[in-house]
Design a protein around this motif. Structure first.
Motif, PDB file in Angstrom:
ATOM      1  N   MET A   1      -5.008  -0.658   5.881  1.00 19.11           N
ATOM      2  CA  MET A   1      -4.490   0.826   5.499  1.00 19.11           C
ATOM      3  C   MET A   1      -5.712   1.169   4.518  1.00 19.11           C
ATOM      4  O   MET A   1      -5.725   0.865   3.381  1.00 19.11           O
ATOM      5  CB  MET A   1      -3.361   0.486   4.702  1.00 19.11           C
ATOM      6  CG  MET A   1      -2.144   0.238   5.600  1.00 19.11           C
ATOM      7  SD  MET A   1      -0.655  -0.270   4.751  1.00 19.11           S
ATOM      8  CE  MET A   1      -0.380  -1.904   5.271  1.00 19.11           C
ATOM      9  N   ASP A   2      -6.504   2.252   4.986  1.00 21.50           N
ATOM     10  CA  ASP A   2      -7.594   2.665   4.360  1.00 21.50           C
ATOM     11  C   ASP A   2      -7.377   4.269   3.588  1.00 21.50           C
ATOM     12  O   ASP A   2      -8.120   4.684   3.137  1.00 21.50           O
ATOM     13  CB  ASP A   2      -8.660   2.747   5.149  1.00 21.50           C
ATOM     14  CG  ASP A   2      -8.456   3.748   6.397  1.00 21.50           C
ATOM     15  OD1 ASP A   2      -7.478   4.364   6.355  1.00 21.50           O
ATOM     16  OD2 ASP A   2      -9.269   3.730   7.337  1.00 21.50           O
ATOM     17  N   GLY A  29      -4.244   4.631  -1.538  1.00 17.76           N
ATOM     18  CA  GLY A  29      -4.500   4.056  -0.287  1.00 17.76           C
ATOM     19  C   GLY A  29      -3.484   3.890   0.755  1.00 17.76           C
ATOM     20  O   GLY A  29      -3.481   3.020   1.613  1.00 17.76           O
ATOM     21  N   ILE A  30      -2.488   4.879   0.628  1.00 17.50           N
ATOM     22  CA  ILE A  30      -1.338   4.888   1.612  1.00 17.50           C
ATOM     23  C   ILE A  30      -2.037   5.638   2.872  1.00 17.50           C
ATOM     24  O   ILE A  30      -2.636   6.622   2.807  1.00 17.50           O
ATOM     25  CB  ILE A  30      -0.080   5.850   0.909  1.00 17.50           C
ATOM     26  CG1 ILE A  30       0.290   5.269  -0.515  1.00 17.50           C
ATOM     27  CG2 ILE A  30       0.819   6.196   2.008  1.00 17.50           C
ATOM     28  CD1 ILE A  30       1.321   5.826  -1.136  1.00 17.50           C
ATOM     29  N   MET A  42       4.513   5.142   7.420  1.00 21.82           N
ATOM     30  CA  MET A  42       3.412   4.942   6.534  1.00 21.82           C
ATOM     31  C   MET A  42       3.284   3.557   5.770  1.00 21.82           C
ATOM     32  O   MET A  42       4.197   2.915   5.619  1.00 21.82           O
ATOM     33  CB  MET A  42       3.635   5.957   5.194  1.00 21.82           C
ATOM     34  CG  MET A  42       3.540   7.492   5.877  1.00 21.82           C
ATOM     35  SD  MET A  42       3.762   8.678   4.253  1.00 21.82           S
ATOM     36  CE  MET A  42       2.130   8.941   4.176  1.00 21.82           C
ATOM     37  N   GLY A  43       2.035   3.047   5.376  1.00 14.88           N
ATOM     38  CA  GLY A  43       1.661   1.810   4.963  1.00 14.88           C
ATOM     39  C   GLY A  43       1.090   2.028   3.361  1.00 14.88           C
ATOM     40  O   GLY A  43       0.340   2.960   3.242  1.00 14.88           O
ATOM     41  N   VAL A 101       5.544  -1.240   4.560  1.00 18.99           N
ATOM     42  CA  VAL A 101       5.336  -0.066   5.667  1.00 18.99           C
ATOM     43  C   VAL A 101       6.942   0.627   5.548  1.00 18.99           C
ATOM     44  O   VAL A 101       8.009  -0.016   5.317  1.00 18.99           O
ATOM     45  CB  VAL A 101       5.413  -0.852   7.134  1.00 18.99           C
ATOM     46  CG1 VAL A 101       5.589   0.392   8.275  1.00 18.99           C
ATOM     47  CG2 VAL A 101       4.132  -1.530   7.289  1.00 18.99           C
ATOM     48  N   ALA A 102       6.685   1.875   5.125  1.00 17.09           N
ATOM     49  CA  ALA A 102       7.976   2.796   5.218  1.00 17.09           C
ATOM     50  C   ALA A 102       8.194   3.463   6.464  1.00 17.09           C
ATOM     51  O   ALA A 102       7.092   4.000   6.716  1.00 17.09           O
ATOM     52  CB  ALA A 102       7.714   3.832   3.988  1.00 17.09           C
TER      53      ALA A 102
END
Length: 145
Positions: A1-2, A29-30, A42-43, A101-102
Protein backbone atom coordinates in the motif's frame (compact mmCIF):
# COMPACT_ATOMS: atom_id res chain seq x y z
CA UNK A 1 0.00 0.00 0.00
CA UNK A 2 1.93 2.94 -1.27
CA UNK A 3 -0.69 5.69 -1.21
CA UNK A 4 -1.25 5.54 -4.96
CA UNK A 5 -4.34 4.73 -6.94
CA UNK A 6 -4.12 1.10 -8.04
CA UNK A 7 -5.21 -0.41 -11.38
CA UNK A 8 -8.75 -1.05 -10.11
CA UNK A 9 -9.15 2.68 -9.56
CA UNK A 10 -7.34 3.75 -12.71
CA UNK A 11 -10.22 2.60 -14.92
CA UNK A 12 -12.31 5.35 -13.38
CA UNK A 13 -10.49 8.57 -14.29
CA UNK A 14 -12.76 10.70 -12.10
CA UNK A 15 -11.92 8.64 -9.03
CA UNK A 16 -8.22 8.54 -9.88
CA UNK A 17 -8.23 12.35 -10.21
CA UNK A 18 -10.11 12.70 -6.92
CA UNK A 19 -7.55 10.46 -5.23
CA UNK A 20 -4.68 12.53 -6.66
CA UNK A 21 -6.16 15.57 -4.85
CA UNK A 22 -6.79 13.63 -1.62
CA UNK A 23 -3.81 14.83 0.39
CA UNK A 24 -5.04 13.25 3.64
CA UNK A 25 -5.23 9.71 2.30
CA UNK A 26 -2.03 10.04 0.33
CA UNK A 27 -0.07 11.45 3.29
CA UNK A 28 -1.21 8.53 5.48
CA UNK A 29 -0.26 5.92 2.88
CA UNK A 30 -3.87 4.94 2.24
CA UNK A 31 -4.33 3.24 -1.13
CA UNK A 32 -7.38 3.30 -3.36
CA UNK A 33 -7.37 -0.29 -4.54
CA UNK A 34 -10.67 -0.60 -6.38
CA UNK A 35 -13.70 1.51 -7.19
CA UNK A 36 -16.86 0.79 -9.16
CA UNK A 37 -20.44 2.06 -9.06
CA UNK A 38 -21.39 2.10 -5.37
CA UNK A 39 -18.33 0.18 -4.21
CA UNK A 40 -14.76 0.97 -3.12
CA UNK A 41 -11.85 -0.80 -1.47
CA UNK A 42 -9.02 1.03 0.30
CA UNK A 43 -6.04 -0.12 2.34
CA UNK A 44 -3.91 1.28 5.12
CA UNK A 45 -0.95 -0.03 7.12
CA UNK A 46 -1.08 0.93 10.81
CA UNK A 47 2.10 2.85 11.69
CA UNK A 48 3.71 3.87 14.99
CA UNK A 49 2.19 7.35 14.55
CA UNK A 50 -1.34 5.90 14.46
CA UNK A 51 -1.47 4.26 17.89
CA UNK A 52 -2.97 5.67 21.07
CA UNK A 53 -1.71 5.45 24.65
CA UNK A 54 -2.84 1.81 24.86
CA UNK A 55 -0.55 0.88 21.98
CA UNK A 56 -3.44 0.07 19.61
CA UNK A 57 -4.63 1.86 16.49
CA UNK A 58 -6.43 5.08 17.36
CA UNK A 59 -10.10 4.79 16.43
CA UNK A 60 -9.90 8.05 14.51
CA UNK A 61 -7.58 6.48 11.93
CA UNK A 62 -9.84 3.45 11.54
CA UNK A 63 -12.84 5.77 11.15
CA UNK A 64 -10.89 7.82 8.59
CA UNK A 65 -10.10 4.73 6.51
CA UNK A 66 -13.75 3.62 6.56
CA UNK A 67 -14.96 7.15 5.81
CA UNK A 68 -12.58 7.41 2.85
CA UNK A 69 -13.88 4.14 1.34
CA UNK A 70 -17.44 5.41 1.89
CA UNK A 71 -16.52 8.65 0.13
CA UNK A 72 -15.14 6.94 -2.97
CA UNK A 73 -18.09 4.53 -3.16
CA UNK A 74 -20.71 7.28 -3.00
CA UNK A 75 -18.77 9.59 -5.36
CA UNK A 76 -18.35 6.81 -7.93
CA UNK A 77 -21.40 8.02 -9.87
CA UNK A 78 -19.89 11.40 -10.72
CA UNK A 79 -21.67 14.25 -8.92
CA UNK A 80 -20.08 15.55 -5.72
CA UNK A 81 -21.47 13.54 -2.82
CA UNK A 82 -20.67 14.17 0.84
CA UNK A 83 -21.35 12.56 4.20
CA UNK A 84 -24.57 13.54 5.90
CA UNK A 85 -23.99 11.26 8.89
CA UNK A 86 -21.82 8.32 9.87
CA UNK A 87 -21.32 5.91 12.74
CA UNK A 88 -18.76 3.27 13.53
CA UNK A 89 -18.67 0.25 15.79
CA UNK A 90 -15.19 -0.89 16.81
CA UNK A 91 -15.07 -4.68 17.19
CA UNK A 92 -11.39 -5.56 17.60
CA UNK A 93 -8.14 -3.65 18.07
CA UNK A 94 -5.56 -3.18 15.33
CA UNK A 95 -1.83 -3.02 16.01
CA UNK A 96 1.24 -1.45 14.47
CA UNK A 97 2.03 -3.27 11.25
CA UNK A 98 -1.52 -4.47 10.61
CA UNK A 99 -2.62 -4.11 7.00
CA UNK A 100 -6.23 -2.94 7.10
CA UNK A 101 -8.68 -3.08 4.21
CA UNK A 102 -11.94 -1.13 4.10
CA UNK A 103 -14.61 -2.48 1.74
CA UNK A 104 -17.51 -0.09 1.08
CA UNK A 105 -20.81 -1.22 -0.44
CA UNK A 106 -23.90 0.73 -1.34
CA UNK A 107 -27.02 -0.48 0.45
CA UNK A 108 -29.55 2.05 -0.81
CA UNK A 109 -29.56 5.05 -3.13
CA UNK A 110 -32.63 7.15 -3.81
CA UNK A 111 -32.64 10.63 -5.26
CA UNK A 112 -29.83 12.60 -3.63
CA UNK A 113 -29.46 10.25 -0.63
CA UNK A 114 -27.58 7.02 -0.09
CA UNK A 115 -26.65 4.53 2.60
CA UNK A 116 -23.31 2.70 2.52
CA UNK A 117 -21.82 0.02 4.76
CA UNK A 118 -18.07 -0.35 5.21
CA UNK A 119 -16.29 -3.29 6.81
CA UNK A 120 -12.70 -2.77 7.98
CA UNK A 121 -10.68 -5.98 8.21
CA UNK A 122 -7.15 -7.03 9.05
CA UNK A 123 -5.32 -8.96 6.32
CA UNK A 124 -6.21 -12.14 8.25
CA UNK A 125 -9.89 -11.41 7.62
CA UNK A 126 -10.64 -10.46 11.21
CA UNK A 127 -13.22 -7.65 11.34
CA UNK A 128 -11.91 -4.57 13.14
CA UNK A 129 -14.87 -2.22 12.60
CA UNK A 130 -18.25 -1.80 10.93
CA UNK A 131 -19.19 1.64 9.61
CA UNK A 132 -22.44 3.00 8.17
CA UNK A 133 -22.49 6.25 6.24
CA UNK A 134 -25.38 8.29 4.92
CA UNK A 135 -24.63 10.47 1.91
CA UNK A 136 -26.18 13.42 0.16
CA UNK A 137 -25.40 14.53 -3.39
CA UNK A 138 -24.78 18.25 -3.80
CA UNK A 139 -27.11 19.56 -6.46
CA UNK A 140 -25.45 20.71 -9.66
CA UNK A 141 -21.85 20.43 -8.50
CA UNK A 142 -19.70 18.27 -10.82
CA UNK A 143 -16.94 16.06 -9.42
CA UNK A 144 -13.67 17.95 -9.47
CA UNK A 145 -15.42 21.30 -9.93
Amino acid sequence: MDGNAEPGAAGNSGMAALFERDRTCRSLGISLDEVSAGHASMGMKVTDDMVNGHGIAHGGFIFLLADAAFSYACNSYGPVTVAQAAQVTFLAPAAVGDELVAEAAERSRSGRHGIYDVTVRQSTGKVVAEFRGQSVTLSGKPLGG
